[in-house]
Design an enzyme around this catalytic site. Structure first.
Site, PDB file in Angstrom:
ATOM      1  N   ASP A  82       0.826  -1.215   0.000  1.00  0.00           N
ATOM      2  CA  ASP A  82       0.000   0.000   0.000  1.00  0.00           C
ATOM      3  C   ASP A  82       0.856   1.259   0.000  1.00  0.00           C
ATOM      4  O   ASP A  82       0.566   2.229  -0.697  1.00  0.00           O
ATOM      5  CB  ASP A  82      -0.898   0.023   1.244  1.00  0.00           C
ATOM      6  N   CYS A 123       1.839  -7.164   4.808  1.00  0.00           N
ATOM      7  CA  CYS A 123       1.157  -5.929   4.435  1.00  0.00           C
ATOM      8  C   CYS A 123      -0.358  -6.040   4.649  1.00  0.00           C
ATOM      9  O   CYS A 123      -0.900  -7.130   4.789  1.00  0.00           O
ATOM     10  CB  CYS A 123       1.497  -5.559   2.990  1.00  0.00           C
ATOM     11  N   LYS A 125      -3.377  -6.167   3.325  1.00  0.00           N
ATOM     12  CA  LYS A 125      -4.409  -7.066   2.806  1.00  0.00           C
ATOM     13  C   LYS A 125      -4.092  -8.521   3.067  1.00  0.00           C
ATOM     14  O   LYS A 125      -4.933  -9.396   2.867  1.00  0.00           O
ATOM     15  CB  LYS A 125      -4.609  -6.862   1.295  1.00  0.00           C
ATOM     16  N   GLU A 447      -6.891   4.221  -0.907  1.00  0.00           N
ATOM     17  CA  GLU A 447      -6.730   4.877   0.395  1.00  0.00           C
ATOM     18  C   GLU A 447      -6.257   6.304   0.177  1.00  0.00           C
ATOM     19  O   GLU A 447      -5.288   6.534  -0.548  1.00  0.00           O
ATOM     20  CB  GLU A 447      -5.687   4.135   1.241  1.00  0.00           C
ATOM     21  N   SER A 473      -6.145   5.120   4.700  1.00  0.00           N
ATOM     22  CA  SER A 473      -5.045   4.381   5.278  1.00  0.00           C
ATOM     23  C   SER A 473      -5.249   4.330   6.780  1.00  0.00           C
ATOM     24  O   SER A 473      -5.941   5.179   7.359  1.00  0.00           O
ATOM     25  CB  SER A 473      -3.772   5.138   4.954  1.00  0.00           C
TER      26      SER A 473
HETATM   27  C1  LIG Z   1       0.774   2.694   4.084  1.00  0.00           C
HETATM   28  C2  LIG Z   1      -0.040   2.218   5.267  1.00  0.00           C
HETATM   29  C3  LIG Z   1       0.277   3.065   6.466  1.00  0.00           C
HETATM   30  O1  LIG Z   1       0.301   0.897   5.541  1.00  0.00           O
HETATM   31  C4  LIG Z   1      -1.519   2.197   4.926  1.00  0.00           C
HETATM   32  O2  LIG Z   1      -1.721   1.444   3.776  1.00  0.00           O
HETATM   33  C5  LIG Z   1      -2.484   1.698   5.977  1.00  0.00           C
HETATM   34  O3  LIG Z   1      -3.570   1.308   5.585  1.00  0.00           O
HETATM   35  O4  LIG Z   1      -2.234   1.729   7.176  1.00  0.00           O
HETATM   36  S1  FES Z   2       2.651  -0.631   3.221  1.00  0.00           S
HETATM   37 FE1  FES Z   2       2.622  -2.638   4.005  1.00  0.00          FE
HETATM   38  S2  FES Z   2       1.976  -2.355   6.027  1.00  0.00           S
HETATM   39 FE2  FES Z   2       2.067  -0.344   5.263  1.00  0.00          FE
HETATM   40 MG   LIG Z   3      -3.531   0.265   3.668  1.00  0.00          MG
END
Ligand SMILES: CC(C)(O)[C@@H](O)C(=O)O
Ligand code: FES
Ligand SMILES: [Mg+2]
Length: 560
Positions: A82, A123, A125, A447, A473
């Protein structure tokens, strides 16, 4: 009951000789065909710090499965990052990746009749994707989190990736110069692990720990610490035992477990995405859960932790202060947690929390004492009104007054919105509308971290509202309302807003309202034309066709 309940269809009998021949090639010996086969869904990937440490955990899990008498079979799952795709067209694939991960794990585990699965993810998802698969499969399963990143340091401040997003807003507002921006960029991400505040990944790992699907303490460990890898091996042993006892996800992920997860998310100040993901997981496992349940629980659960994005501390500091079990114990003694919910260990939540003190340790202020919470009620409010008849999710931490009425500034995409904020076109009192970013419209509910961080960076966090049919986010805070449903692409009222209309966001009244008469809205509705789909081929086109409303979790198998 044999331990290889499912895999025996591939390993037993004369007809399965060719199947065994292939299994011999991947390491099975004569004595292994009666052992349970345990899938290790490995999200390892070098595309993002969140997943780059997972391979070590997967190897340790393999050892753990083998030592406990099972046969591990490792396979890869995908991720996107993300943080890296944020603000680009690529971010449309983020929520889509949740379904891809779920479909992939379901496909391998059912395709090869596996007896159990240990899923490893980093990450955002990865957690809901794996858990949706586990729910569909209903075979013994455990989730192993890759762990959180440690904070970066600059100017005596702890940094996370969100510091870098906010620095962009500060640079545009002229409060920092290029050198400082570069210094933040260079120091924000010091190594492996998921984004370090109570952002989405750490929120979802905490939720899974609260639901009994991960080992206690494992969701807040740092990715790079030895205890993380140790807990991957322990998780494998616990899973093999759960296969022997046939402890199934449907016994663990009950309505009570979802309520426990929601309580913990409120208490830690977690991400709005948890609402979407828990609805989706509930759909997969067949538990009745609605947006209103989040509002009911919010009203009785205080925010106990002082964590980023709006608070001061990062997740490694929560871990040092006692982690999720400490928070859960406080909720348990105040009747806000179901102690009789089962966990993958075979023990109940109350049994696992038995030895934990009722109050957090002295000498720290990451977890507040019960009588001094950050906020008396939860920070994720469900708003409704003529702009969101199905509901919308507001995050109301970090603002002085969760209420605004102001003129609408309307944008048909995140990019246009960000450009206007960075150009100084958004003023105190405005309500920014970012639409056609919903599950179908985006598609994929991007996001809005860049616009919301730019608002914070410009010092407008308390005075500008933002509503969207997209997502936020976990790093977002301010007067923000996302998941507005129905979305613009299906003709929701958010599509009917015109520049300069006034909009009211009132989290106390739980209201999201367009202050325009019903007759006028009817007139606009009659003139509204559905947009032509943005994608005609490929996964985004397929997704847009299948995906449900965000108020139902944005799932792709609702009507199947
Ligand atoms: C980049 C982040 C902080 O990981 C965001 O994607 C989130 O949803 O928390
Ligand atoms: S981009 Fe992977 S946890 Fe934030
Ligand atoms: Mg995210």
């Amino acid at each position: 009951m044999p331990d290889n309940l499912r895999s025996r269809v591939v390993t037993q009998g004369v007809q399965r000789s060719p199947n065994r021949a292939m299994l011999r090639a991947v390491g099975f010996g004569d004595e292994d065909f009666n052992k349970p086969i345990v899938g290790i869904a490995n999200g390892y990937s070098t595309i993002t710090p969140c997943n780059m440490g997972l391979d070590l955990l997967a190897k340790r899990a393999e050892t753990g499965v083998r030592d406990a008498g099972g046969m591990p079979q490792m396979f890869g799952t995908i991720t996107i990052s993300d943080g890296i795709s944020m603000g680009t067209e690529g971010m449309k694939y983020s929520l889509v990746s949740r379904e891809v991960i779920a479909d992939a794990i379901e496909t391998v585990c059912n395709g090869q009749s596996m007896d159990g699965v240990l899923a490893i993810g980093g990450c955002d998802k990865n957690m809901p994707g794996a858990t949706i698969a586990i729910a569909r499969l209903n075979i013994p399963a455990i989730f192993v989190y890759g762990g959180t990143i440690k904070p970066g340091h600059y100017n005596n401040c702890d940094l996370t990736i969100v510091s870098a997003f906010e620095a962009v807003g500060q640079r545009s507002a002229g409060t920092i110069d290029d050198d400082e921006l570069l210094a933040v960029e260079r120091n924000a991400c010091p190594g492996a692990g998921s984004c370090g505040g109570m952002y989405t990944a750490n929120t979802m790992s905490s939720a899974l720990e609260a639901m009994g699907m991960s080992l206690m303490y494992s969701s807040t460990m740092a990715a790079e610490d030895a205890e993380k890898a140790d807990s991957a091996e322990q998780s494998a042993a616990v899973l093999v035992e759960a296969i022997r006892q046939q402890i199934l996800p449907r016994q663990i992920m009950t309505r009570k477990a979802f309520e426990n997860a929601i309580s913990v998310i409120m208490a830690v100040g977690g991400s709005t995405n948890a609402v979407l993901h828990l609805l989706a997981i509930a759909n997969a496992i067949g538990v009745e859960l609605t947006l209103d349940d989040f509002e009911t629980i919010r009203q009785r659960v205080p925010v106990l932790c002082d964590l980023k994005p709006s608070g001061r501390y990062v997740t490694t500091q929560l871990h040092q202060a006692g982690g999720i079990p400490q928070v859960m114990k406080m909720l348990l003694v105040h009747d806000l947690l179901h102690g009789d919910a089962l966990t993958i260990t075979g023990q109940t939540i109350a049994e696992l929390l038995a030895d934990i003190p009722e109050e957090p340790p002295q000498g720290q202020d990451v977890i507040r004492p019960w009588n001094q919470p950050m906020y008396a009620q939860g920070h994720l409010a469900i708003l409704k009104g003529n702009l969101a008849s199905e509901g919308a999710v507001a995050k109301i931490s970090g603002v002085k007054k969760p209420q605004i009425t102001g003129p609408a500034k309307v944008f048909e995409s995140e990019e246009d919105c960000l450009a206007a904020i960075l150009d100084g076109k958004i003023k105190a009192g405005d309500v920014v509308v970012v639409r056609y970013e919903g599950p179908k419209g985006g598609p994929g509910m991007r996001e809005m971290l860049a616009p919301t961080s730019a608002i914070i960076g410009a010092g407008l966090g308390d005075s500008v509202g933002l509503i969207t049919d997209g997502r936020f986010s976990g790093g977002t805070y301010g007067l923000v309302v996302g998941h507005v449903a129905p979305e613009a692409a299906v003709g929701g009222a958010i599509a009917l807003v015109e520049e300069g209309d006034t909009i009211t966001i009132d989290a106390q009244q739980r209201l999201l309202q367009l202050n325009v008469s019903e007759e006028e809205l009817e007139r606009r509705r009659a003139n509204w034309q559905p947009p032509t789909p943005r994608y005609r081929k490929g996964i985004l086109a397929k997704y847009a066709k299948l995906v449900s409303s965000s108020s139902l979790g944005a799932v792709t198998d609702l009507d199947c």
